[in-house]
Design an enzyme around this catalytic site. Structure first.
Site, short mmCIF file in Angstrom:
data_model
loop_
_atom_site.label_atom_id
_atom_site.label_comp_id
_atom_site.label_asym_id
_atom_site.label_seq_id
_atom_site.Cartn_x
_atom_site.Cartn_y
_atom_site.Cartn_z
N ALA A 18 0.79 -1.22 0.00
CA ALA A 18 0.00 0.00 0.00
C ALA A 18 0.83 1.28 0.00
O ALA A 18 0.44 2.28 0.59
CB ALA A 18 -0.98 0.00 1.17
N HIS B 179 3.94 4.99 -4.67
CA HIS B 179 5.35 5.21 -5.00
C HIS B 179 5.56 6.45 -5.85
O HIS B 179 4.71 6.80 -6.67
CB HIS B 179 5.89 4.01 -5.80
N ILE C 209 1.91 -6.65 -14.27
CA ILE C 209 1.81 -5.45 -13.41
C ILE C 209 2.30 -5.88 -12.04
O ILE C 209 1.53 -6.29 -11.18
CB ILE C 209 0.35 -4.92 -13.38
N SER D 192 4.96 -4.99 -9.00
CA SER D 192 4.82 -4.53 -7.62
C SER D 192 4.48 -3.05 -7.52
O SER D 192 4.70 -2.43 -6.49
CB SER D 192 6.06 -4.87 -6.81
N CYS E 38 -17.65 -2.72 16.07
CA CYS E 38 -16.30 -3.29 16.13
C CYS E 38 -15.47 -2.37 16.99
O CYS E 38 -15.15 -1.25 16.59
CB CYS E 38 -15.71 -3.41 14.73
N CYS F 122 -8.58 -7.99 18.14
CA CYS F 122 -9.30 -9.14 18.70
C CYS F 122 -9.79 -10.10 17.62
O CYS F 122 -10.20 -11.20 17.92
CB CYS F 122 -10.45 -8.70 19.61
N CYS G 179 -16.50 -8.68 18.66
CA CYS G 179 -17.55 -8.19 17.75
C CYS G 179 -17.90 -9.14 16.63
O CYS G 179 -18.80 -8.87 15.85
CB CYS G 179 -17.12 -6.86 17.14
#
Ligand SMILES: Cc1cc2nc3c(=O)[nH]c(=O)nc-3n(C[C@H](O)[C@H](O)[C@H](O)COP(=O)(O)OP(=O)(O)OC[C@H]3O[C@@H](n4cnc5c(N)ncnc54)[C@H](O)[C@@H]3O)c2cc1C
Ligand SMILES: Cc1cc2nc3c(=O)[nH]c(=O)nc-3n(C[C@H](O)[C@H](O)[C@H](O)COP(=O)(O)OP(=O)(O)OC[C@H]3O[C@@H](n4cnc5c(N)ncnc54)[C@H](O)[C@@H]3O)c2cc1C
Lengths: 396, 465
Positions: free
Chosen positions: B58, B61, B345, B347, B410, B447, B452
């Site tokens: 994520a 670049h 495609i 990295s 959550c 958790c 949740c």
């Protein structure tokens, strides 16, 4: 919106509710308990088995116990607010909260963390493999089955042989699943009639795309294999829910990973107390409630202006022990200390010493299991030199 | 406009069909949606972005370290600019943290000058070498032995899930048909082409192959064989949000003779990520983690940021890079076949996605796709999943207008019932609990459902009824 109360308790589980009941009953002023779930009661809400409470009172099922604890707190005059989350600190004794009614900033004269504990999930245990559905903890399993009537799989494996594993087995069976094995890394574990217990065995990988198709196992003697199943429940391996404590800069104990407290449940932050499973992972509800009740006296003392003592010498353990609570000595402890070993011990001899001086020595008959705490009588705490080095607890 | 998840596909021929709704295919569909055409986006999984696009590091670049002169270098640079602007408009969380390539030995230190110079050849002029003291001051938790670093201030982190979802949402709202659970199994080239899918036949005049790891197989169905995709697995460990204070920048490894190291980076969700490994495999479905991989990451991570290893792990996952053995993308136009293949495609596809899309549409035009009459798309505004931006549970006005935004379901990730409800009613609704997590973060925290899980599942099942 900003508000002020006398005591703000975070978490309406057995510990927080017992404390609130005592405080409200003792006239501590406005005692408010925040609970992020829709119902108060904590973990017992979703434990449908019996075994809650403490003799001579009759054993209760979890939900009834949760109800009684809530009624006792409310009856004593505490305000128990559900659906309200304490999201962070706004000052040393101020918490920000979120609820459907909006945001609030609540400032108290004393704050008590009673946030409970959780089981470490598969990811925290670094179990490799795929990421399919059907991978649970006991907490999720019990809520799924008992609170929501959801289906679980047909063939399940339970990981962990702490007592909580038994409840996972029961809940799975109740939901119509076949439990094919209980697996534990330990040399021994809680057995359940009719279910093979695989000791000295680790789960080496999860298999399956979409839905779990099996767990790969590895035995200490080198054998390995795959158990076909569509559900796996990771049980036990508790960790205190310590987010608020950490965000508040409160010192944690490296053993318990809960806030460091003295025998009066005082943390390193003046005015902030901690009780229940938030201190040490799972104990019985009665133990958590007893801690809550015992903390009432120190909260009252603080409210009436008692000084916040400097942190005394730390209380530390040596292997095979993994933790002790309380973890600071600032005066006489009235309750027994809880002491946990990482390995099973038979007839352990426990010693407490400081700077080479023996403070206490005692022998415990029988077996000490890694999933049950020993109770160490507290009388020796008066012998501790407040200016001395760490107090060391050992077991052989 | 529609999203279908089962049953037969619509009849008649589409003007253009995109195979694969990863970040690349979705970006292409979005770009095509600007044109007055009948467009389909077909995806084998039950959701968009369910392949490699959900499992990467994520990083948005700058392209400073690309191979100069390649198509990848150009499209990454251009894609970075486009996506950064788009993200700001669409509400996709981006944090411009900047990167440090930390040198731990003399060889790495020596390599920094070359990297700085390569950055310039890639059109990136802001990289500079900084001494050890400055690195330490900017990253106090780094392990011992830092010798210096290359400072690349333009690198950012982004939310990969929202990016793909924003593209697909905008495309569908503009009229694209998104067909999920629809795997393309055969292609009979012709005019129109006839695709045999798991949901029956589909006809299309123009075809785009954005099938990621399977792009080579689709390519062969059209009679081509000029690249082969070898999956290169990258395992990643995501640490608890309580670790976020340990690191301020994206800490990139300096590539060297001993192979590529691993990175440590914050995520926009407030976690810290460690990885990835680089393992060449031949199984395109091997997205599991391994004990060896995790041990290797922990060993490398301990050197970089020792305190990180003391924190709890909230997730472990692996993504597969579509490597082809070449140092560039394998984007090929076959104008006579009215077909464009978007392979290899590797990295950088998240960063380059919008530029790849514009490039591909230009190639389609060469094959005769009418590209006149383009219009501006209706802007989208995505729900924010980023910690650096306001979230509903902290937003008094949102809660006052709708108390469901004050009802946290959550707890670890502070996801409200209002957000879950919105996601379930979204233009491209989730097909699974994992899809719901990618839209809301629900169940994604420390958790993993202990508190949740059952409640979130109940909302999901109710919302789908
Ligand atoms: C499967 C299982 C079986 C068990 N069986 C038994 C048994 O048979 N007998 C027995 O005695 N004990 C049993 N126990 C143990 C017992 O349930 C626990 O010890 C007890 O609930 C601990 O109480 P507590 O108040 O410390 O924490 P909890 O019960 O965990 O309560 C903590 C509460 O704090 C709330 N909270 C946390 N953070 C926040 C926040 N930021 N804002 C607002 N609210 C917050 C939580 O929602 C929760 O309700 C069992 C436990 C499990 C999991
Ligand atoms: C570990 C790792 C780290 C990375 N880090 C970054 C980063 O920091 N920054 C960055 O920019 N990029 C990064 N990338 C690269 C980026 O994730 C990819 O380049 C990008 O996701 C590729 O998108 P895609 O749409 O081409 O492929 P995918 O996401 O794989 O999409 C292809 C889709 O096609 C579908 N499909 C396949 N065959 C068929 C068929 N026959 N019929 C129908 N549908 C089909 C698949 O189901 C899939 O959804 C990283 C990748 C990895 C693995």
């Amino acid at each position: 919106m900003n508000r002020t109360v006398d005591v703000l308790v975070v978490g309406a589980g057995p510990a927080g509710l017992a404390l609130a009941a005592r405080l409200a009953g003792a006239g501590a002023g406005r005692v408010e308990v925040l609970e992020r779930e829709q119902d108060a009661g904590g973990v017992p809400r979703h434990c449908h088995h019996g075994g809650f409470g403490r003799p001579p009172r009759p054993w209760l099922r979890g939900p009834a116990y949760a109800r009684q604890a809530t009624e006792a707190a409310v009856g004593a005059g505490a305000s128990v607010r559900t659906g309200v989350t304490a999201t962070g600190w706004a000052g040393p004794l101020s918490l920000d909260t979120t609820s459907p009614a909006g945001l609030e900033r609540i400032t108290a004269r004393a704050v008590v963390l009673a946030t409970g504990a959780r089981e470490r999930p598969r990811s925290a245990r670094l179990v490799p493999g795929s990421r399919p559905a059907g991978v649970l903890t006991t907490g999720e399993l019990q809520q799924s089955v008992h609170l929501y009537g959801q289906s679980v799989g047909r063939r399940a494996v339970v990981v962990g042989a702490e007592p909580v594993g038994r409840h996972a087995v029961r809940t799975l069976r109740l939901a119509g699943a076949d439990v094919v094995a209980v697996v534990t890394e330990r040399p021994r574990g809680t057995t359940v009639r009719g279910i093979p217990l695989l000791t000295a065995t680790t789960v080496s990988a999860l298999r399956g795309r979409g839905r779990l198709s099996g767990v790969a196992l590895h035995h200490a003697d080198g054998r390995s294999g795959v158990l076909v199943c569509d559900t796996v429940v990771f049980t036990g391996d508790w960790i205190p829910d310590h987010e608020l404590a950490r965000r508040g800069g409160i010192t944690l104990d490296p053993g318990t990973r809960g806030p460091c407290v003295d025998a009066s449940f005082r943390t390193s932050a003046p005015g902030v107390f901690a009780v229940g499973n938030a201190l040490h992972g799972v104990e019985s509800a009665a133990t958590a409630a007893a801690e809550g009740a015992a903390a009432a006296a120190s909260v009252l003392a603080h409210l009436s202006g008692a000084a916040w003592p400097d942190a005394g010498p730390p209380l530390v353990v040596r292997a095979p022990l993994v933790w002790v609570t309380p973890n600071r000595v600032t005066g006489l402890a009235e309750q027994p200390l809880l002491l946990r070993s990482g390995e099973p011990l038979t007839g352990p001899v426990v010693t407490v010493g400081q700077d080479g001086r023996l403070l206490w020595r005692g022998r415990f008959p029988g077996r000490m299991s890694p999933s049950r705490s020993l109770r160490v009588p507290p009388g020796w705490t008066t012998l501790v030199d407040r200016g001395g080095g760490p107090v060391v607890v050992r077991a052989r | 406009m529609s999203v279908t998840t089962g049953g037969a596909l619509p009849g008649g021929a589409y003007d253009v069909t995109v195979i694969g709704a990863g970040v690349v295919g979705s970006a292409i569909a979005r770009e095509l949606a600007r044109l007055p055409l009948r467009t389909a986006l077909v995806e084998a999984c039950d959701d968009v972005g369910d392949g490699t696009s959900k499992a990467n590091t994520a990083v948005l670049h700058t392209g400073f370290d690309a191979v100069p002169g390649t198509l990848e270098s150009r499209l990454v640079r251009e894609g970075q600019r486009r996506l950064a602007a788009y993200a700001a408009d669409a509400g996709i969380p981006v944090e411009p943290l900047g990167a440090l390539l930390v040198a731990w030995d003399e060889e790495q230190l020596g390599a920094l000058a070359g990297l700085a110079e390569k950055a310039v050849r890639n059109g990136y002029r802001s990289a500079r070498i900084i001494p050890a003291e400055e690195v330490r001051a900017r990253e106090p938790e780094l392990g011992p032995g830092v010798l210096g670093a290359l400072d690349v201030p333009g690198e950012s982190i982004i939310c990969p899930w929202t990016t793909t979802l924003a593209y697909a949402t905008q495309a569908v709202r503009a009229g694209t048909d998104l067909h999920l659970n629809c795997r393309v199994r055969s292609v009979t080239p012709g005019d129109p082409h006839l695709l045999g899918t798991s949901r029956g036949p589909l006809r299309t005049r123009h075809l785009v192959n954005a099938a990621g790891l399977y792009a080579d197989e689709i390519d062969r169905l059209l009679g081509h064989g000029d690249f082969t995709v070898t999956p290169r697995r990258g395992q990643l460990i995501v640490f608890d949000e309580l670790a976020r204070g340990l690191v301020r920048h994206i800490l990139l490894p300096v590539p060297g003779a001993l192979g590529k190291g691993v990175l440590v980076t914050p995520t926009v969700y407030g976690n810290v990520m460690l990885g990835p490994t680089a393992e060449d495999l031949d199984d395109k479905t091997a997205t599991g983690s391994t004990a060896e991989g995790l041990a290797l990451l922990r060993e490398k991570g301990r050197r970089i940021l020792p305190a990180l290893l003391e924190e709890e792990v909230t997730a472990v996952y692996a993504g597969l890079r579509a490597a082809t053995g070449s140092e560039d993308y394998a984007i090929r136009a076959h104008p006579v076949q009215r077909y464009v293949s978007v392979g290899g495609i590797r990295s950088t596809g998240l960063t380059a996605s919008m530029a790849i899309a514009a490039h591909v549409v230009a190639l389609l035009a060469d094959g005769g796709l009418p590209v006149t009459g383009a219009r501006e798309l209706e802007p989208v505004r995505m729900p924010n999943l980023g910690e650096a931006f306001p979230r509903p549970y902290r937003d008094a006005r949102m809660i006052a207008a709708d108390p469901e935004y004050g009802r946290i379901v959550c707890h670890c990730e502070r996801v409200t019932r209002g957000e879950i409800r919105d996601a379930l009613a979204g233009t491209v609704p989730p097909g699974s609990l994992d899809g719901l997590r990618r839209r809301t973060r629900a169940r994604g925290g420390r958790c993993q459902g202990f508190h949740c899980g059952a409640a979130v599942r109940a909302l999901f099942e109710e919302g789908r009824r």
